[in-house]
Write a protein that holds these residues in place. Structure first.
Motif, mmCIF file in Angstrom:
data_model
loop_
_atom_site.group_PDB
_atom_site.id
_atom_site.type_symbol
_atom_site.label_atom_id
_atom_site.label_comp_id
_atom_site.label_asym_id
_atom_site.label_seq_id
_atom_site.Cartn_x
_atom_site.Cartn_y
_atom_site.Cartn_z
ATOM 1 N N LEU A 103 0.940 -1.143 -0.101
ATOM 2 C CA LEU A 103 -0.015 -0.116 0.157
ATOM 3 C C LEU A 103 0.734 1.125 -0.066
ATOM 4 C CD1 LEU A 103 -2.938 1.369 0.530
ATOM 5 C CD2 LEU A 103 -2.255 1.384 2.882
ATOM 6 N N ALA A 104 0.644 2.076 -0.840
ATOM 7 C CA ALA A 104 1.414 3.395 -0.945
ATOM 8 C C ALA A 104 0.633 4.480 -0.418
ATOM 9 C CB ALA A 104 2.101 3.584 -2.382
ATOM 10 N N ILE A 105 1.256 5.374 0.446
ATOM 11 C CA ILE A 105 0.488 6.654 0.862
ATOM 12 C C ILE A 105 0.965 7.606 -0.040
ATOM 13 C CG2 ILE A 105 0.471 8.040 2.929
ATOM 14 C CD1 ILE A 105 1.628 5.712 4.540
ATOM 15 N N VAL A 106 0.068 8.537 -0.492
ATOM 16 C CA VAL A 106 0.586 9.784 -1.478
ATOM 17 C C VAL A 106 0.412 10.874 -0.666
ATOM 18 C CG1 VAL A 106 0.038 10.930 -3.391
ATOM 19 C CG2 VAL A 106 -0.299 8.456 -3.523
ATOM 20 N N ILE A 107 1.270 11.629 -0.240
ATOM 21 C CA ILE A 107 1.088 12.587 0.364
ATOM 22 C C ILE A 107 0.679 13.972 -0.290
ATOM 23 C CG2 ILE A 107 2.634 14.417 1.682
ATOM 24 C CD1 ILE A 107 2.632 11.953 3.296
ATOM 25 N N GLY A 108 -0.074 14.800 0.338
ATOM 26 C CA GLY A 108 -0.790 15.770 -0.357
ATOM 27 C C GLY A 108 -0.472 17.267 0.222
ATOM 28 N N ARG A 109 0.322 17.422 1.032
ATOM 29 C CA ARG A 109 0.947 18.668 1.607
ATOM 30 C C ARG A 109 2.108 18.847 2.109
ATOM 31 N NH1 ARG A 109 -3.149 20.328 6.283
ATOM 32 N NH2 ARG A 109 -4.866 19.808 4.888
ATOM 33 N N LEU A 110 2.922 19.994 2.164
ATOM 34 C CA LEU A 110 4.133 19.951 2.829
ATOM 35 C C LEU A 110 3.836 19.599 4.333
ATOM 36 C CD1 LEU A 110 6.947 22.274 1.974
ATOM 37 C CD2 LEU A 110 6.115 21.897 4.493
ATOM 38 N N VAL A 111 4.734 18.586 4.942
ATOM 39 C CA VAL A 111 4.455 18.482 6.243
ATOM 40 C C VAL A 111 5.998 18.090 6.950
ATOM 41 C CG1 VAL A 111 2.283 17.643 6.859
ATOM 42 C CG2 VAL A 111 3.867 15.781 5.866
ATOM 43 N N ARG A 112 6.049 18.395 8.235
ATOM 44 C CA ARG A 112 7.250 18.564 9.011
ATOM 45 C C ARG A 112 6.924 18.170 10.372
ATOM 46 N NH1 ARG A 112 11.115 21.952 10.798
ATOM 47 N NH2 ARG A 112 13.287 21.114 10.905
ATOM 48 N N GLU A 113 7.694 17.109 11.065
ATOM 49 C CA GLU A 113 7.425 16.852 12.342
ATOM 50 C C GLU A 113 5.885 17.107 12.644
ATOM 51 O OE1 GLU A 113 9.781 20.010 14.458
ATOM 52 O OE2 GLU A 113 11.535 18.863 13.867
ATOM 53 N N VAL A 114 4.939 16.215 12.034
ATOM 54 C CA VAL A 114 3.516 16.124 12.235
ATOM 55 C C VAL A 114 3.308 15.152 13.085
ATOM 56 C CG1 VAL A 114 2.996 14.409 10.339
ATOM 57 C CG2 VAL A 114 1.296 16.165 11.166
ATOM 58 N N PRO A 115 2.559 15.448 14.222
ATOM 59 C CA PRO A 115 2.310 14.356 15.276
ATOM 60 C C PRO A 115 1.297 13.372 14.718
ATOM 61 C CG PRO A 115 0.887 16.496 15.674
ATOM 62 C CD PRO A 115 1.941 16.676 14.567
ATOM 63 N N ILE A 116 1.200 12.144 15.401
ATOM 64 C CA ILE A 116 0.461 11.091 14.858
ATOM 65 C C ILE A 116 -1.121 11.436 14.662
ATOM 66 C CG2 ILE A 116 -0.486 8.818 15.587
ATOM 67 C CD1 ILE A 116 2.280 8.046 16.730
ATOM 68 N N GLU A 117 -1.489 12.236 15.790
ATOM 69 C CA GLU A 117 -2.990 12.689 15.707
ATOM 70 C C GLU A 117 -3.287 13.427 14.603
ATOM 71 O OE1 GLU A 117 -1.232 14.705 18.647
ATOM 72 O OE2 GLU A 117 -0.430 12.279 18.488
ATOM 73 N N ARG A 118 -2.301 14.168 13.941
ATOM 74 C CA ARG A 118 -2.986 14.942 12.602
ATOM 75 C C ARG A 118 -2.070 14.333 11.313
ATOM 76 N NH1 ARG A 118 -1.617 21.023 13.393
ATOM 77 N NH2 ARG A 118 -2.925 20.893 11.544
ATOM 78 N N ALA A 119 -1.374 13.334 11.529
ATOM 79 C CA ALA A 119 -0.809 12.721 10.429
ATOM 80 C C ALA A 119 -1.449 12.471 9.173
ATOM 81 C CB ALA A 119 -0.063 11.433 10.741
#
Ligand code: ZN
Length: 257
Positions: free
Chosen positions: A114-130
């Motif tokens: 399964l491949a996750i496709v990232i939709g926005r720039l993220v850095r140090e995102v917490p699990i709750e907001r991932a």
């Protein structure tokens, strides 16, 4: 929503795929699927376009040994820390593109993921907001030269050949991917069959882990790991990765001579 990228008359565009199997239409996107977009009004039958890789990622991040049964089949322990590796952007190909069998290997394996496709720039995102970082999901084959993986100190060569990262057929943006079936078939024969609920580290945890040390950009891909059943593919084989709620990604292995 199924977001595809396709080639028609020499140009490439994004489109939304709708309709019943065999009768799908592609509605051409006006704008870019990573931002605000509308539909141009132009619709094409899916059979009349050639799908290409649904994104061109700046990087593909792979996770090793993220299913216990796969770690066991290769005689490995489940790691305390996730094993992370990179596949180069030049390894990415789309649905129905050939996987060239490299001259440097004698043992190439399929790995349905399964491949996750990232939709926005993220850095140090917490699990709750991932999950906010996710555009959607697609099928991937983490093609691996197993002999080079064993002989090399790290996996760049084993995982990095041109064509070693088929992705597609499209990005499904509305899927809850936490418990879906994943299968791999070679020439129609079932080789891998599992559910994503068996991931040792789940999707939010993986995104949080990777983004803690690496900025993720729109279009980047995280491969979530492969379940048991990996095995060799040979020149001429047709290899399909199918994920419930997404679709099937099929590629043929070709000689690179
Ligand atoms: Zn893998």
């Amino acid at each position: 929503m199924r977001v595809a990228r396709f080639s028609v008359q020499g140009t490439q565009a994004f489109g939304v795929v709708e309709g019943e199997p065999g009768e799908e239409l592609v509605s051409v996107i006006d704008g870019h699927p990573f931002g605000e977009f509308g539909l141009s009004g132009l619709q094409l039958p899916l059979v009349d376009v050639r799908l290409v890789a649904p994104v061109l990622p700046s990087k593909v991040i792979g996770l090793g040994r993220n299913y216990a049964d796969h770690a066991a089949e290769l005689g490995n322990e489940v790691p305390d820390e996730p094993i992370v590796f990179l596949k180069p952007s030049t390894s990415v190909i789309g649905p129905n593109d050939p996987i060239p069998y490299p001259m440097l290997s004698r043992e190439v394996h399929h790995e349905a993921e399964l491949a996750i496709v990232i939709g926005r720039l993220v850095r140090e995102v917490p699990i709750e907001r991932a999950l906010e970082a996710v555009l959607g999901y697609t099928c991937a084959n983490d093609v691996t030269a197993r002999d080079l993986q064993r002989s090399d100190a790290q996996w760049t060569r084993a995982k990095g050949f041109d064509g070693f990262c088929p992705i597609g057929p499209w990005i499904e943006t509305e899927l809850d991917a936490s418990d879906v079936a994943i299968e791999c078939r070679v020439n129609g024969e079932l080789r891998q069959s599992a559910r994503t609920s068996l991931l040792l580290r789940g999707i939010p945890e993986l995104i949080a882990y990777v983004s803690a040390f690496m900025t993720l950009l729109p279009g980047d891909i995280i491969l979530t790991g492969t379940p048991a059943g990996v095995g060799p593919i040979e020149v001429g084989d047709s290899v399909s990765v199918e994920i419930e709620g997404i679709g099937a990604l099929t590629n043929r292995v070709t000689s690179s001579e």
